[in-house]
Design a protein around this motif. Structure first.
Motif, PDB file in Angstrom:
ATOM      1  N   ALA A 200      -3.205   3.301   4.927  1.00 34.95           N
ATOM      2  CA  ALA A 200      -3.245   1.850   5.105  1.00 34.95           C
ATOM      3  C   ALA A 200      -2.014   1.171   4.516  1.00 34.95           C
ATOM      4  CB  ALA A 200      -4.502   1.288   4.456  1.00 34.95           C
ATOM      5  N   LEU A 201      -1.345   1.852   3.577  1.00 36.82           N
ATOM      6  CA  LEU A 201      -0.188   1.270   2.887  1.00 36.82           C
ATOM      7  C   LEU A 201       1.105   1.979   3.251  1.00 36.82           C
ATOM      8  CD1 LEU A 201      -1.987   1.056  -0.544  1.00 36.82           C
ATOM      9  CD2 LEU A 201      -1.391  -0.893   0.884  1.00 36.82           C
ATOM     10  N   LEU A 225       6.613  -2.139   0.929  1.00 38.87           N
ATOM     11  CA  LEU A 225       5.973  -3.362   0.463  1.00 38.87           C
ATOM     12  C   LEU A 225       6.362  -3.718  -0.968  1.00 38.87           C
ATOM     13  CD1 LEU A 225       2.426  -2.590   1.900  1.00 38.87           C
ATOM     14  CD2 LEU A 225       4.005  -4.349   2.744  1.00 38.87           C
ATOM     15  N   ASP A 247       2.845 -12.057  -2.634  1.00 37.42           N
ATOM     16  CA  ASP A 247       2.171 -11.158  -1.693  1.00 37.42           C
ATOM     17  C   ASP A 247       0.644 -11.186  -1.828  1.00 37.42           C
ATOM     18  OD1 ASP A 247       4.679 -10.427  -0.900  1.00 37.42           O
ATOM     19  OD2 ASP A 247       4.601  -8.387  -1.704  1.00 37.42           O
ATOM     20  N   GLN A 250      -1.565 -11.096   1.386  1.00 31.82           N
ATOM     21  CA  GLN A 250      -1.399  -9.835   2.120  1.00 31.82           C
ATOM     22  C   GLN A 250      -2.059  -8.675   1.381  1.00 31.82           C
ATOM     23  OE1 GLN A 250       2.685  -8.671   2.718  1.00 31.82           O
ATOM     24  NE2 GLN A 250       2.154  -6.960   4.073  1.00 31.82           N
ATOM     25  N   VAL A 251      -1.901  -8.646   0.080  1.00 30.38           N
ATOM     26  CA  VAL A 251      -2.531  -7.587  -0.714  1.00 30.38           C
ATOM     27  C   VAL A 251      -4.044  -7.640  -0.558  1.00 30.38           C
ATOM     28  CG1 VAL A 251      -2.994  -6.806  -3.070  1.00 30.38           C
ATOM     29  CG2 VAL A 251      -0.668  -7.411  -2.398  1.00 30.38           C
ATOM     30  N   SER A 253      -5.995  -8.915   1.850  1.00 30.58           N
ATOM     31  CA  SER A 253      -6.490  -8.517   3.171  1.00 30.58           C
ATOM     32  C   SER A 253      -6.276  -7.026   3.417  1.00 30.58           C
ATOM     33  CB  SER A 253      -5.817  -9.349   4.266  1.00 30.58           C
ATOM     34  OG  SER A 253      -4.415  -9.158   4.262  1.00 30.58           O
ATOM     35  N   THR A 254      -5.128  -6.498   3.013  1.00 33.55           N
ATOM     36  CA  THR A 254      -4.830  -5.082   3.240  1.00 33.55           C
ATOM     37  C   THR A 254      -5.743  -4.183   2.432  1.00 33.55           C
ATOM     38  OG1 THR A 254      -2.499  -5.623   3.671  1.00 33.55           O
ATOM     39  CG2 THR A 254      -3.014  -3.333   3.137  1.00 33.55           C
ATOM     40  N   LEU A 255      -5.924  -4.496   1.159  1.00 39.04           N
ATOM     41  CA  LEU A 255      -6.733  -3.645   0.293  1.00 39.04           C
ATOM     42  C   LEU A 255      -8.217  -3.708   0.644  1.00 39.04           C
ATOM     43  CD1 LEU A 255      -5.891  -1.788  -2.123  1.00 39.04           C
ATOM     44  CD2 LEU A 255      -4.112  -3.254  -1.218  1.00 39.04           C
ATOM     45  N   ALA A 258      -8.755  -1.608   3.622  1.00 39.56           N
ATOM     46  CA  ALA A 258      -8.652  -0.191   3.284  1.00 39.56           C
ATOM     47  C   ALA A 258      -9.913   0.299   2.582  1.00 39.56           C
ATOM     48  CB  ALA A 258      -7.429   0.046   2.390  1.00 39.56           C
TER      49      ALA A 258
END
Length: 279
Positions: A200-201, A225, A247, A250-251, A253-255, A258
């Motif tokens: 995911a990262l 990133l 960030d 973004q962090v 939503s991404t985490l 994941a």
């Protein structure tokens, strides 16, 4: 006895260390103590930064003035507990004669201190866990302790060994936010969960890890990133992430996406100081 040259051969210092120089006499006058030469060389070579995402020497220079700040607060912060449980406090605290003086801290909240009695070149190191009141004395100075622990030749009962990091590093200071995401378990295995998280990262780069008993830690960077992460079960089942403040959205939503793909649920999200975030 290990020197700053030995440490520099093990962990190359940054080209432009941050908050690495200033008036040592002014600092020593403020403390009322002469400081060891190896610590001055350590700060001069590495400045403000963190060894293997874990140990941060307290530079006395720059706006934070970490060494003096810790020294000025130490006795008063520990006095109430010592009055209630003197048997758990075997050392005096600075500015008491021969008292512990913190020269570095860990990401877990542990303290690395000198026992300040006698000539500064004879000061030895005590590792201290203020949460559990564990103390572990080592007959070495600051540079010797760092070299020994980073190279895997020295262990302490206060925190885990560094034997799984074969190429230790120092990360110079950047202004970062730190968030801890505590998780439920999952039907996926730890390696499967780690793979999902790193995909995911992607792209990511290893930064070492630890495995012992039922606990494991994996440190890595999300290289494009600019985020630093630890996935672990060593202390809690959690993801720890450090990232530039801009960030944040973004962090999050991404985490959280994941975590869902890992088959886990979020129990809590806090800063490294325990303050709730992302409610």
């Amino acid at each position: 006895m290990k020197t700053i040259d030995d440490l520099a051969a093990l962990v190359p210092p940054p080209t432009h260390p941050i908050d690495a120089s200033g008036d040592w006499k002014q600092i020593e006058d403020a403390l009322g103590l002469e400081l060891p030469a190896d610590f001055k060389a350590l700060i001069g070579s590495y400045g403000l930064g963190q060894f293997v995402d874990f140990i941060t020497p307290l530079t006395p220079f720059g706006s934070r003035n970490l060494l003096l700040q810790s020294a000025q607060q130490l006795l008063e912060s520990e006095r109430p507990f010592r009055e209630a449980s003197p048997e758990k406090c075997p050392y005096p605290y600075y500015p008491e004669a021969g008292g512990l003086l913190e020269w570095a801290g860990t990401d877990n909240g542990d303290r690395l201190c000198w026992v300040t009695g006698g000539h500064p070149e004879t000061w030895t190191v005590v590792a201290w866990n203020p949460r559990g009141w564990y103390y572990d004395a080592h007959e070495t100075g600051a540079v010797g302790f760092l070299y020994g622990w980073l190279s895997g030749r020295l262990n302490t009962t206060v925190f885990a060994a560094n034997e799984h990091v074969t190429a230790p590093w120092l990360e110079p200071f950047r202004e970062l936010n730190h968030v801890y995401i505590k998780l439920t378990d999952s039907q996926k295995t730890y390696p499967e969960r780690l793979r999902v998280l790193r995909e995911a990262l992607s792209p990511t780069a290893d930064r070492g890890g630890y495995a012992g008993g039922d606990g494991r830690q994996d440190h890595f960077d999300a290289t494009e990133l600019g985020w630093r992460l630890t996935y672990e079960t060593a202390y809690n089942h959690q993801i720890r992430i450090a990232f530039p403040p801009e960030d944040e959205d973004q962090v999050r939503s991404t985490l959280l996406a994941a975590v869902h793909s890992m088959g886990c649920n979020v129990l809590s999200t806090t800063t490294h100081r325990g303050q709730p975030v992302w409610d």
